[in-house]
Design a protein around this motif. Sequence first.
Motif, PDB file in Angstrom:
ATOM      1  N   UNK A  64       3.301  10.833   2.550  1.00  0.00           N
ATOM      2  CA  UNK A  64       1.851  10.652   2.376  1.00  0.00           C
ATOM      3  C   UNK A  64       1.495   9.171   2.345  1.00  0.00           C
ATOM      4  N   UNK A  65       2.239   8.416   1.563  1.00  0.00           N
ATOM      5  CA  UNK A  65       1.932   6.987   1.440  1.00  0.00           C
ATOM      6  C   UNK A  65       2.140   6.265   2.774  1.00  0.00           C
ATOM      7  N   UNK A  66       3.142   6.682   3.507  1.00  0.00           N
ATOM      8  CA  UNK A  66       3.418   6.104   4.820  1.00  0.00           C
ATOM      9  C   UNK A  66       2.231   6.343   5.754  1.00  0.00           C
ATOM     10  N   UNK A  67       1.668   7.533   5.717  1.00  0.00           N
ATOM     11  CA  UNK A  67       0.542   7.887   6.579  1.00  0.00           C
ATOM     12  C   UNK A  67      -0.679   7.021   6.283  1.00  0.00           C
ATOM     13  N   UNK A  68      -0.981   6.828   5.011  1.00  0.00           N
ATOM     14  CA  UNK A  68      -2.109   5.975   4.631  1.00  0.00           C
ATOM     15  C   UNK A  68      -1.880   4.546   5.129  1.00  0.00           C
ATOM     16  N   UNK A  69      -0.682   4.056   4.951  1.00  0.00           N
ATOM     17  CA  UNK A  69      -0.399   2.675   5.370  1.00  0.00           C
ATOM     18  C   UNK A  69      -0.465   2.521   6.883  1.00  0.00           C
ATOM     19  N   UNK A  70      -0.178   3.574   7.639  1.00  0.00           N
ATOM     20  CA  UNK A  70      -0.254   3.519   9.104  1.00  0.00           C
ATOM     21  C   UNK A  70      -1.687   3.263   9.557  1.00  0.00           C
TER      22      UNK A  70
ATOM     23  N   UNK B 181       0.852  -1.192   0.000  1.00  0.00           N
ATOM     24  CA  UNK B 181       0.000   0.000   0.000  1.00  0.00           C
ATOM     25  C   UNK B 181       0.887   1.241   0.000  1.00  0.00           C
ATOM     26  N   UNK B 182       1.852   1.278   0.904  1.00  0.00           N
ATOM     27  CA  UNK B 182       2.781   2.395   1.040  1.00  0.00           C
ATOM     28  C   UNK B 182       3.552   2.623  -0.263  1.00  0.00           C
ATOM     29  N   UNK B 183       4.155   1.567  -0.760  1.00  0.00           N
ATOM     30  CA  UNK B 183       4.998   1.638  -1.960  1.00  0.00           C
ATOM     31  C   UNK B 183       4.171   2.026  -3.186  1.00  0.00           C
ATOM     32  N   UNK B 184       3.000   1.421  -3.322  1.00  0.00           N
ATOM     33  CA  UNK B 184       2.143   1.697  -4.477  1.00  0.00           C
ATOM     34  C   UNK B 184       1.679   3.144  -4.534  1.00  0.00           C
ATOM     35  N   UNK B 185       1.256   3.660  -3.408  1.00  0.00           N
ATOM     36  CA  UNK B 185       0.813   5.063  -3.363  1.00  0.00           C
ATOM     37  C   UNK B 185       1.995   5.990  -3.640  1.00  0.00           C
ATOM     38  N   UNK B 186       3.159   5.686  -3.060  1.00  0.00           N
ATOM     39  CA  UNK B 186       4.348   6.516  -3.284  1.00  0.00           C
ATOM     40  C   UNK B 186       4.702   6.571  -4.770  1.00  0.00           C
ATOM     41  N   UNK B 187       4.745   5.420  -5.418  1.00  0.00           N
ATOM     42  CA  UNK B 187       5.098   5.372  -6.841  1.00  0.00           C
ATOM     43  C   UNK B 187       4.043   6.093  -7.673  1.00  0.00           C
TER      44      UNK B 187
ATOM     45  N   UNK C 280       1.967  11.774 -10.803  1.00  0.00           N
ATOM     46  CA  UNK C 280       1.594  13.145 -10.472  1.00  0.00           C
ATOM     47  C   UNK C 280       2.797  14.057 -10.265  1.00  0.00           C
ATOM     48  N   UNK C 281       4.005  13.531 -10.428  1.00  0.00           N
ATOM     49  CA  UNK C 281       5.211  14.344 -10.367  1.00  0.00           C
ATOM     50  C   UNK C 281       5.560  14.888  -8.995  1.00  0.00           C
ATOM     51  N   UNK C 282       5.047  14.264  -7.964  1.00  0.00           N
ATOM     52  CA  UNK C 282       5.311  14.735  -6.612  1.00  0.00           C
ATOM     53  C   UNK C 282       6.742  14.371  -6.202  1.00  0.00           C
ATOM     54  N   UNK C 283       7.345  15.191  -5.366  1.00  0.00           N
ATOM     55  CA  UNK C 283       8.670  14.908  -4.823  1.00  0.00           C
ATOM     56  C   UNK C 283       8.626  13.572  -4.081  1.00  0.00           C
ATOM     57  N   UNK C 284       9.612  12.688  -4.311  1.00  0.00           N
ATOM     58  CA  UNK C 284       9.561  11.363  -3.681  1.00  0.00           C
ATOM     59  C   UNK C 284       9.604  11.372  -2.157  1.00  0.00           C
ATOM     60  N   UNK C 285      10.242  12.340  -1.561  1.00  0.00           N
ATOM     61  CA  UNK C 285      10.264  12.390  -0.096  1.00  0.00           C
ATOM     62  C   UNK C 285       8.873  12.758   0.422  1.00  0.00           C
ATOM     63  N   UNK C 286       8.200  13.709  -0.221  1.00  0.00           N
ATOM     64  CA  UNK C 286       6.839  14.087   0.165  1.00  0.00           C
ATOM     65  C   UNK C 286       5.858  12.948  -0.093  1.00  0.00           C
ATOM     66  N   UNK C 287       5.941  12.339  -1.274  1.00  0.00           N
ATOM     67  CA  UNK C 287       5.013  11.242  -1.589  1.00  0.00           C
ATOM     68  C   UNK C 287       5.226  10.057  -0.652  1.00  0.00           C
ATOM     69  N   UNK C 288       6.457   9.849  -0.227  1.00  0.00           N
ATOM     70  CA  UNK C 288       6.748   8.779   0.723  1.00  0.00           C
ATOM     71  C   UNK C 288       6.085   9.057   2.069  1.00  0.00           C
TER      72      UNK C 288
END
Length: 129
Positions: free
Chosen positions: A43-49, A21-27, A33-41
Amino acid sequence: MKKLMEQIVKFGFVGFLCFFIDYGIMVLLTDRFGMDPVLSSGISFTVSVIVNYILSIVFVFETDKNKNKFGEFLVFVILSVVGLGINELCMWIAVKMAGINYKLAKIGATAVVMVYNFISRKIFIEKKN
């Protein structure tokens, strides 16, 4: 010891699912969507939590049924915020300083955070017998 091993296997299963879930949302956020990978990471981490909390309480850890669930969730979130900080630090070091591809860096960051998560949740979330 058998109970601990079963718990580690369940934790691994939940962690594996939440990693995807985390990895898929980040990618998706980074590549589509061209988001910065640190920011997208982050966001994805929060959803997976959120998913991880639900599965951990239902499937992995024996929690006190009489315990205040809001308080328990708050502790889980605090522990996860620390985990997020560890995740973001690992991602920043790997991507920004070492020039490692963000997809590979995420795998390493996840491994580090997974160890922290199991230990901290075992100490602070699981019911004391």
